[in-house]
Write an enzyme that holds these catalytic residues in place. Structure first.
Site, PDB file in Angstrom:
ATOM      1  CE  LYS A 488      -0.422  -0.045   5.053  1.00  0.00           C
ATOM      2  NZ  LYS A 488      -1.338   0.020   6.205  1.00  0.00           N
ATOM      3  CE1 TYR A 715       9.788  32.408  -1.723  1.00  0.00           C
ATOM      4  CE2 TYR A 715      10.047  30.055  -1.263  1.00  0.00           C
ATOM      5  CZ  TYR A 715       9.719  31.085  -2.140  1.00  0.00           C
ATOM      6  OH  TYR A 715       9.320  30.797  -3.411  1.00  0.00           O
TER       7      TYR A 715
END
Length: 820
Positions: A488, A715
């Protein structure tokens, strides 16, 4: 080559069977079986696997001859096989590996030809392959396949010797004292090579002196020794006179100097100069070793210079990459000869993720075999491996296209192929394609056409390590206990269909996915194993039924909805489902008080077949919760007995996840579920020693900048520079799975072996790291993690667990699958 009775006599074993089959091939990996004719399967037992478990499947495929151990032959599974299969013959011994080694020792004694035995800490396989490139026009050579240098690989290699060979080249690797004694007896080299003496496997020896002494056992009986990386005084007096020392430092019999692709070797009698196509130190040393061997064999300096200039790099592993039109591309185009072709075709045959298989192959250069015979053999090999189509590139293969009596295209050059590519690329749709070309044909350009374009960040999955981890857990199971592997969440980040194909190939019993669309993808990728869907949403029931997936049922509401969907689709046969029991996790599942009602409902509805009943342990990896875990196991067992008695038939029972497989062996029941463990994450330090990390996340340096004190990076001016530094910008950010939590020095990456901390905030697509203390260039490789310690450190820096790190690697990061 040998009859079974001869093998039994040579190995002091017992022969059981009415048919004394002739044996011409030896097989230790059940996945590599092509035909049952004249092959002997050697059932090897290791601490990670047991070859006897694969015998029933091999019998079904038509194999008739087996070398097995007496202890296994006396147990019921093998005893039953012997009784039920009168046409099957067995050679029964006390130890199959020792029997194989004894047979190889006997076989080697039958040949009086030059045999080169190679050992060393590094470079064994490269030197072996380069010697093959340099000598293949002078000799008919038998050499070790791939890196077959172990206690198993060496005897299998030597058993390939036949009367057509005029030279043999075998490599031998050891990891602890005593291992070389047997390998030396098997190889019996006339020329011994020591490539280097380094840190590899230091942990297995008291010191380097002991390791050198063990390695020298291989070359002790050789007539001549070529040694690189040691001084002559390190050798025993008895070996010094027959040893040629190759070194960059004095004293040396061949002194190395190198500058700008010019290799100079100086001996007391001559100075030799060569142009070589490499500049890295390891390649220079390995080339020098090869030159020393060829000089000893009498190859003239002029011929040697021509040969060395044409040396090709060695790809030590096959790479699988996603390609255009839903194809898969296997890159193996750095060498091209019959032996490596056989290995690559075997790997191609194992792939089942696409509907068809094809090969793009160039002329085989300098094979030493007549062209007509060569290309007929190649065509027969491709046909035997059941390859659907072939594209031949080169004048020689095109001139012998009449041998290829199946779907095929031919082009006289790579340029011609590329010119026609847009007209023929539809042929590669939904195919797995092997690229196998000689270096001079430039198949890199073909690979570039076929591969999907992506950025420099890749997640590399080592399938050998994945298989080794699964095999470790297999050995913890009792015979008959089944194994379900969890694929999965894109196979814990590794790629669901690719990992599922590997699991299918090595014979696991079940797969499990989270959602139906994951199961549908596996079915569309030719995965035929039973697949359990653990979160089967009601809207996906039709897909589940149409693609023969098996849903987890955890509530009366889900059970009722699924039965109604069966009615709607007109299903009358019982459909397999897996009942989830809540024993204390309190996530999903029927509770103890609901079991009586559940039994009544199941008894009155023939549409449903209970395939398995299972539960989930909430703290199997935490010793402090062992009492609670035992309560869960006890409750689960009680509920299973109740359900089995109530519905009147047996079903599979499973509760152990990865963390419980080694810690709660009494709770294996009929099946266990393996998830994070197969990726190399153990439940504790003891288990971790048996596992290998499977995934490597890496990228490349995009740009290097100088940043002065007082300036900022990223940033919000988050990275404040306190002194002049150098930074590297990397094309990996939080959209790739490199979390924002790792910025501002809280984590880092590895560049040329040096840990470089992040600086400033991690951006969506990029991050920056401080490289002031490392020598590097734009384009250099950058490792995010490649071992379990780095993976765990990254998880800790993110404030999470390794599961999340792996599953966070986004789908836009290209997955590359390697098999060595």
């Amino acid at each position: 080559m040998y009859s079974l009775q001869q093998i039994a006599q040579i190995t002091n074993s017992n022969f059981i069977g009415k048919n004394n089959y002739a044996i011409a091939a030896f097989l230790s990996d059940s996945r590599n079986l092509l035909t049952g004719d004249s092959a002997l399967f050697i059932a090897i037992k290791t601490n990670k696997n047991n070859g006897h478990l694969y015998i029933p499947g091999l019998i079904e495929k038509g194999l008739t001859s087996f070398l097995i151990e007496e202890e296994e032959a006396n147990q019921s599974p093998i005893k039953d096989l012997i009784a039920k299969n009168p046409d099957i013959s067995f050679v029964v011994c006390t130890d199959t590996l020792k029997a194989l080694q004894t047979l190889a020792i006997n076989h080697r004694k039958q040949f009086n030809i030059p045999v080169i035995g190679i050992t060393g800490s590094n470079g064994k396989t490269v030197v072996k392959e380069w010697l093959y490139q340099l000598l293949k026009n002078n000799y008919s050579i038998c050499r070790s396949p791939k890196s077959f240098n172990s206690q198993l690989g060496v005897p299998l290699s030597v058993l390939n010797l036949n009367n057509s060979h005029t030279l043999a080249i075998f490599e031998a690797g050891i990891s602890k004292p005593g291992e070389m004694d047997t390998l030396a007896k098997i190889i019996q080299p006339t020329i011994g090579i020591l490539t280097s003496l380094g840190s590899a496997h230091d942990e297995g020896f008291k010191n380097r002196e002991q390791k050198l002494s063990e390695k020298l056992k291989l070359v002790d009986g050789a007539q001549t020794i070529i040694a690189n990386g040691i001084k002559k005084e390190q050798l025993p007096n008895a070996l010094q006179n027959k040893t040629i020392v190759v070194s960059e430092t004095e004293p040396a019999d061949l002194k190395i100097s190198f500058a700008q692709n010019n290799l100079q070797l100086v001996s007391p009698s001559q100075t030799l100069n060569f142009k070589i196509p490499f500049t890295d130190e390891a390649s220079v040393l390995n080339t020098s070793t090869c030159v020393a061997v060829l000089l000893h064999l009498g190859i003239s300096p002029t011929a040697l210079a021509e040969k060395v200039a044409l040396l090709q790099p060695i790809a030590l592993r096959l790479e699988i990459k996603n390609g255009i039109n839903n194809c898969l591309v296997i890159n193996d185009f750095y060498n091209s000869d019959l032996d490596s072709l056989k290995i690559a075709l075997s790997f191609l045959q194992q792939q089942s993720r696409r509907k068809k298989k094809g090969i793009i192959i160039s002329d085989i250069e300098q094979s030493g075999v007549l062209d007509n015979n060569l290309y007929k053999e190649i065509a027969d090999l491709i046909n035997t491996h059941k390859i659907d189509f072939v594209v031949g590139i080169g004048k020689k293969i095109s001139g012998h296209k009449f041998h290829f009596k199946f779907d095929s295209l031919f082009f006289e050059s790579t340029t011609d192929f590329i010119a026609q590519f847009n007209h023929i690329n539809y042929r590669f749709s939904d195919a797995t394609i092997l690229l196998k070309g000689a270096r001079s044909f430039g198949f890199e350009s073909i690979s570039g056409l076929l591969q999907q374009k992506s950025h420099d960040t890749v997640f590399e999955i080592n399938l050998n390590k994945l298989i080794a981890n699964v095999n470790y857990y297999k050995l913890l199971l009792k015979p008959g206990t089944q194994l379900m592997c969890m694929v999965k969440a894109m196979g814990y980040g590794g790629g669901g269909s690719e990992l599922a194909n590997t699991m299918q190939h090595i014979g696991v019993n079940y797969l499990a996915v989270a959602y139906a669309d994951e199961g549908v993808e596996l079915r569309q990728s030719q995965i035929n194993l039973p697949i359990m869907v653990m979160s089967p949403e009601t809207g996906a029931y039709e897909d589940i039924i149409n693609y023969k997936l098996e849903p987890e049922i955890y509530s009366f509401k889900e059970l009722d909805a699924f039965m109604k969907k069966l009615d709607t689709l007109g299903f009358s046969e019982p459909y397999p489902v897996h009942l989830k029991i809540d024993t204390g996790m309190h996530r999903l599942g029927f509770e103890e008080a609901q079991i009586a009602e559940l039994i009544l409902l199941l008894k009155n509805n023939s549409q449903i077949k209970v395939q398995s009943v299972f539960s989930h342990l909430s703290g199997s990896d935490n010793p402090e919760l062992d009492d609670f875990t035992e309560q869960q196991i006890k409750l689960f067992e009680s509920i299973c007995i109740q359900i089995e008695k109530g519905i009147g038939y047996k079903f599979l029972k499973h509760i152990c996840n990865s963390g419980a497989i080694s810690r709660f062996k009494h709770a294996h029941f009929d099946m266990v579920r393996l998830g994070i463990g197969m990726h190399g994450v153990g439940v504790n330090a003891a288990e971790q020693q048996h596992l290998e990390n499977v995934g490597t996340l890496k990228t490349k340096i995009s740009q290097i900048k100088k940043v002065k004190v007082g300036e900022t990076v990223s940033y919000n001016r988050s990275g404040k520079v306190e002194k002049d530094i150098s930074i590297a910008t990397l094309p990996i950010g939080y959209a790739d799975g490199f979390s924002r939590a790792l910025g501002n020095g809280k984590f880092g990456v590895y560049i040329n072996g040096t840990f470089c901390k992040t600086i400033g905030n991690v951006c969506m697509d990029m991050c920056m790291v401080d490289i002031s203390n490392v020598n590097c260039e734009e384009g250099d490789d950058v490792i995010i993690f490649e071992n379990i310690e780095q993976l765990q450190t990254m998880a800790k820096a993110m404030g999470t667990i390794t599961y999340e790190v792996l599953t966070s690697v986004s789908g836009r990061v290209k997955r590359v699958y390697v098999q060595e």
